[in-house]
Enzyme design. Structure first.
Site: not given
Length: 414
Positions: A261, A276, A348, A351, A388
């Site tokens: 990303r 991130r 987070e 999801s 994560r």
RNA sequence: AGAGGGGUGGCCGAGCGGUUGAAGGCGCACGCCUGGAACGCGUGUAUAGUUAACGCUAUCGAGGGUUCGAAUCCCUUCCCCUCUGCCA
């Protein structure tokens, strides 16, 4: 893509629903009008075309019988230019409709709470209690460097910022997590896949990344290929433009892939550490489901992902996303947030979303039941974001000396 | 990357300018046959839009052209296969 017929017949209701996602009524009104225009143009084109087809057939019959065709031919030639015009306007109507329709997000479920951003999300429950440290727990970047697990500088040297290197036990733990996740998902019925990490634009359109969110994708030069931002793209699109037998539902799939990303729009956020990155590992679940069963499967997916964290002994909470925080394609999303003692925050880590028929409509994934074709429901969810999880283990399993214990369930994978 | 071949319904495969949305086969569904099954026989079986329905329109990889009319002819493009080259 939303159901335009539904929009047309229940405009007020539809517009109210999409308000939760911040779509204004004027845009929807425009969409509705465009839809009506398309219908009108289609009727005009189709009826004229029908006339042409009829006369052309007649023309063939005349020819065969050796009759004079000059009068017919004159009529047909006149029709021809008219048809070209009508077809063009029908095409234009369709194109502008589609251009707009593809940028409209999915309807949120009625149960989705109203809200502007993540602050309005609603906690469902907490699982496991964060342990009390008798020292100040460190953040993962310090721990990662001190233990020789993470090399941030060399990651940046090899690529650019937001890339990092895992090595030694850190790299091995990453691999152990992937295997643990895949094995557990398999036990829950999710078949394992290994997939192309580049997908073409039609697939990205199918799951909703394109056309609106191309800025966040890495595109391959001179090719119609993009690095996948999540395995949701290839897994869901395995069934792109297919009609599946109703008896094969639900189709439960899981895959480990790196994800890529650009993180456009997150400038300045989470620049420290591994939260991130431009490239990260994730194990994903995707379900292709019968509409009647998608809620049930959604719950199962949430339980499965939460179960992974519980098995790892990681305190976490389940959060129902509010309308404003809901993703483009999602009708409903539950986030799993893991406790990071170094940051003293829940962050987070997974999801899970039900997109209902939104992706299915774009990707043309249907099922046949009693001879009738309908759109399936598609669901996706992380189980889990690997990097994560690694961070969470580091921060939750650190001791006073900054050493990190390996969770029991992972020992056989190390 | 070069040379050649090819892309047609769930699958295989015919069609190569006009009642072709598409023969035939396989598969599938239903019915008959059977004590039950196989075999056999019969019927049905693409997708999307539109319509109350009959029907109408579009689609034979995609886009464009020729023609009154294109799955069929021409051009462009994408993809697949085979051989050569390169390569884990």
């Amino acid at each position: 893509m939303i159901d335009l017929k539904y929009l047309q017949n229940n405009f007020d209701e539809a517009s109210m629903k999409l308000q939760k996602k911040g779509v204004d009524a004027d845009t929807l009104k425009m969409l509705k009008d465009m839809f009506a225009t398309l219908k009108e143009s289609n009727v005009a084109f189709e009826s004229t075309k029908a006339e042409q087809n009829r006369l052309s057939k007649e023309f063939g019959a005349y020819k065969q019988k050796g009759q004079d065709t000059s009068e017919l031919k004159a009529k047909l030639e006149a029709l021809k230019s008219e048809i070209t015009k009508l077809q063009e306007s029908a095409r234009n109507a369709e194109e502008s409709l589609e251009n707009l329709a593809l940028t409209i997000p999915n309807f949120p479920d009625d149960a989705v709470p109203q809200g502007a951003d993540e602050n309005d999300n609603v906690e469902i429950k907490k699982v496991l209690t964060p342990k009390a440290f008798d020292f100040t727990p460190k953040e993962h970047w310090g721990l990662g460097v001190a233990n020789g697990w993470i090399d941030f500088e060399r990651g940046v040297k090899l690529a650019k910022s937001r890339f990092s290197v895992l090595k030694g036990k850190g790299a091995k733990l990453e691999r152990a997590l992937i295997n643990f996740f895949l094995d557990t998902n398999a036990k829950a019925g999710f078949e394992e896949f290994n997939l192309p990490l580049m997908n073409n634009s039609a697939m990205l359109l199918g799951t909703g990344q394109l056309p609106k969110f191309g800025d966040d994708l890495f595109k391959i030069d001179d090719e119609d290929l993009y690095l996948i931002p999540t395995a949701e793209v290839p897994l869901t699109n395995l069934y792109n433009d297919e009609i599946v037998d109703v008896n094969s539902l639900p189709i439960l799939m899981s895959a480990y892939t790196p994800c890529f990303r650009k993180e456009a729009g997150s400038a300045g956020r989470d620049t420290r550490g591994m939260i991130r990155q431009h490239q990260f590992d994730k194990v994903e679940m995707v379900a292709i489901a019968h509409p009647d069963k998608s809620d049930e499967i959604f719950e199962m997916m949430v339980e499965n992902a939460s179960g992974l964290l519980t098995a790892l002994g990681l305190p976490h909470r389940l959060v129902m996303l509010c309308g404003g925080d809901l993703g483009f394609g999602a009708a409903k999303t539950v986030d799993l947030e893991v406790w990071l003692p170094g940051q003293q925050k829940y962050r987070e880590i997974s999801s899970i979303s039900n997109t209902r028929d939104f992706q299915a409509r774009r990707a043309k994934i249907r099922y046949k039941e009693d001879g009738k074709n309908s759109f399936v429901h598609t669901l996706n969810g992380s189980a889990l974001a690997v990097g994560r999880t690694l961070i969470a283990i580091m921060e939750n399993y650190q001791d006073e000396n900054g050493e990190i214990e390996i969770p029991e369930v992972l020992k056989k994978y190390m």
